[in-house]
Design an enzyme around this catalytic site. Structure first.
Site, PDB file in Angstrom:
ATOM      1  N   LYS A 114     -18.892  -8.509  31.023  1.00 45.52           N
ATOM      2  CA  LYS A 114     -18.671  -7.196  31.385  1.00 45.52           C
ATOM      3  C   LYS A 114     -18.206  -7.079  32.746  1.00 45.52           C
ATOM      4  CE  LYS A 114     -21.389  -4.985  28.101  1.00 45.52           C
ATOM      5  NZ  LYS A 114     -22.548  -3.904  27.888  1.00 45.52           N
ATOM      6  N   LYS A 194     -12.002  -7.727  14.624  1.00 47.81           N
ATOM      7  CA  LYS A 194     -13.137  -7.321  14.603  1.00 47.81           C
ATOM      8  C   LYS A 194     -13.201  -5.704  15.139  1.00 47.81           C
ATOM      9  CE  LYS A 194     -18.002  -8.087  15.712  1.00 47.81           C
ATOM     10  NZ  LYS A 194     -18.970  -9.131  16.565  1.00 47.81           N
ATOM     11  N   LYS A 197     -14.483  -0.915  19.967  1.00 47.67           N
ATOM     12  CA  LYS A 197     -13.916   0.236  20.689  1.00 47.67           C
ATOM     13  C   LYS A 197     -13.034  -0.442  21.872  1.00 47.67           C
ATOM     14  CE  LYS A 197     -18.123   3.598  20.400  1.00 47.67           C
ATOM     15  NZ  LYS A 197     -19.153   4.235  21.133  1.00 47.67           N
TER      16      LYS A 197
END
Length: 283
Positions: A114, A194, A197
Site C-alpha cells: 500500500k 480478480k 476496486k
C-alpha cells in the site's frame, strides 16, 4: 463448546459482489452456527488510514451494517458495532504499540504494497495498522478470526503481540487462531481478472436496477459466434453465475452452453436475475 469469533470490515463504500461472496456470506454461516458467539465490527478507524470524506464515511458505515443484516446476520444473536464508538480500541492500540516491535511491523507485506516505493510519505497509521487490528481482536478474547490467506500475517502478529504482553504482564490475552477459507473462491470481475476496486471491475451490491444491469451486460467476453457451443468453465459470466445460483440452475445453464445457441447476452441476463438484490433483500 461455544467459540468466540471476531471479524472486522472496513466501511469503504460501494460494497461489491466480491465482498459479499468472499467475506459476508461466510459471516452469515458463522452467525447461524449455534456453537459460535460472533462479534462483527465496522472498523472505521482503519478506514481513515487514507483520506475520507466524513459524510461519505458515515453513510458507508450505515451501508455496511445494512449489508450485514440484509445478508442474514442476526443482530439478536451476534454483536454488530462501530469501532470508533468504543474508545478501548484506540486505548488498547497505544498500550500494545509499546509491546509490539518495529521489526514485526517492517515485515508486514500489506504495508509495503500500500505504501509503494515512497514509504517515507506513508502515514504512521498505515504502518501501525496491525497493532490496532491486534487490539480489535484481543479486546474481546476472540478465539477464532476468519480471514483470507492474504490476512494471515495479521493474525500472526496479533499472536506475537499477545504472547509478549502475557509474558511481561501475566496471562491476560487469548491467543487467537485464524480460520482460513481453504476453498477460498476466486471471484472474477467484469474484465475477467480478480474482482477489486483498484481494478475498477466490480459489480456493486447497492446499484439501482438499471445501473446493475449495465455493469453485468458490460462484462467482457470473447467473440465466440452465437451458433457455436461454448465451454462454460472458461466463461467468467458462468463463473459468477455458479456463485449465486442453486445447483439445478447451474446445471441447466451449463447444458445450454454446451448445446450451442446460447449467447453471452443470454447468460448475462440470467446472471442479472440472480444478482438483482432488490428482489432478494428488503431494507
Amino acid at each position: 463448546m461455544t467459540k468466540k469469533i471476531f471479524s472486522g470490515v472496513q466501511p469503504t463504500g460501494n460494497l461489491h459482489l466480491g465482498n459479499y461472496l468472499g467475506a459476508i456470506k461466510n459471516f452469515v454461516e458463522l452467525n447461524n452456527d449455534k456453537e459460535n458467539e460472533c462479534i462483527f465490527c465496522v472498523v472505521d478507524l482503519h478506514a481513515i488510514t487514507v483520506k475520507q470524506n466524513p459524510k461519505e464515511l458515515r453513510n458507508n458505515i450505515r451501508e455496511t451494517v445494512a449489508t450485514f443484516v440484509a445478508s442474514g446476520i442476526n443482530p439478536q444473536k451476534s454483536i454488530i458495532f462501530n469501532q470508533s464508538k468504543v474508545s478501548a480500541h484506540s486505548e488498547a492500540a497505544w498500550i500494545l504499540s509499546c509491546v509490539a516491535r518495529m521489526g514485526w511491523l517492517n515485515r508486514m507485506t500489506q504495508f509495503k504494497e500500500k505504501a509503494g516505493k515512497d514509504k517515507e510519505k506513508a502515514s504512521i497509521g498505515l504502518y501501525s495498522y496491525p497493532v490496532l487490528m491486534a487490539a480489535d481482536i484481543l479486546l474481546y478474547d476472540a478465539e477464532v478470526v476468519p480471514v483470507g490467506k492474504d490476512q494471515l500475517q495479521h493474525i500472526e502478529i496479533t499472536r506475537d503481540v499477545a504472547a509478549r504482553f502475557n509474558h511481561q504482564m501475566g496471562d491476560t490475552f487469548v491467543l487467537p487462531q485464524a480460520k482460513i477459507q481453504e476453498n477460498e473462491q476466486y471471484i472474477p470481475g467484469t474484465d475477467g481478472q480478480k474482482m477489486s476496486k483498484s481494478r475498477n471491475n466490480t459489480i456493486n451490491i447497492f446499484l439501482p436496477q438499471k445501473k446493475l444491469r449495465k455493469q453485468i451486460m458490460g462484462i467482457q467476453t470473447d467473440s465466440t459466434p452465437l451458433e457455436d457451443p461454448k465451454n462454460p468453465e472458461n466463461c467468467n459470466v458462468f463463473a459468477l453465475y455458479k456463485l449465486l445460483a442453486p445447483a439445478s440452475s447451474i446445471q441447466a445453464l451449463r447444458e445450454k452452453y454446451l448445446a450451442g445457441g446460447m449467447g453471452y447476452g443470454h447468460a448475462k441476463t440470467k446472471l442479472y436475475e440472480k444478482a438483482d438484490w432488490s428482489k432478494s433483500y428488503a431494507y
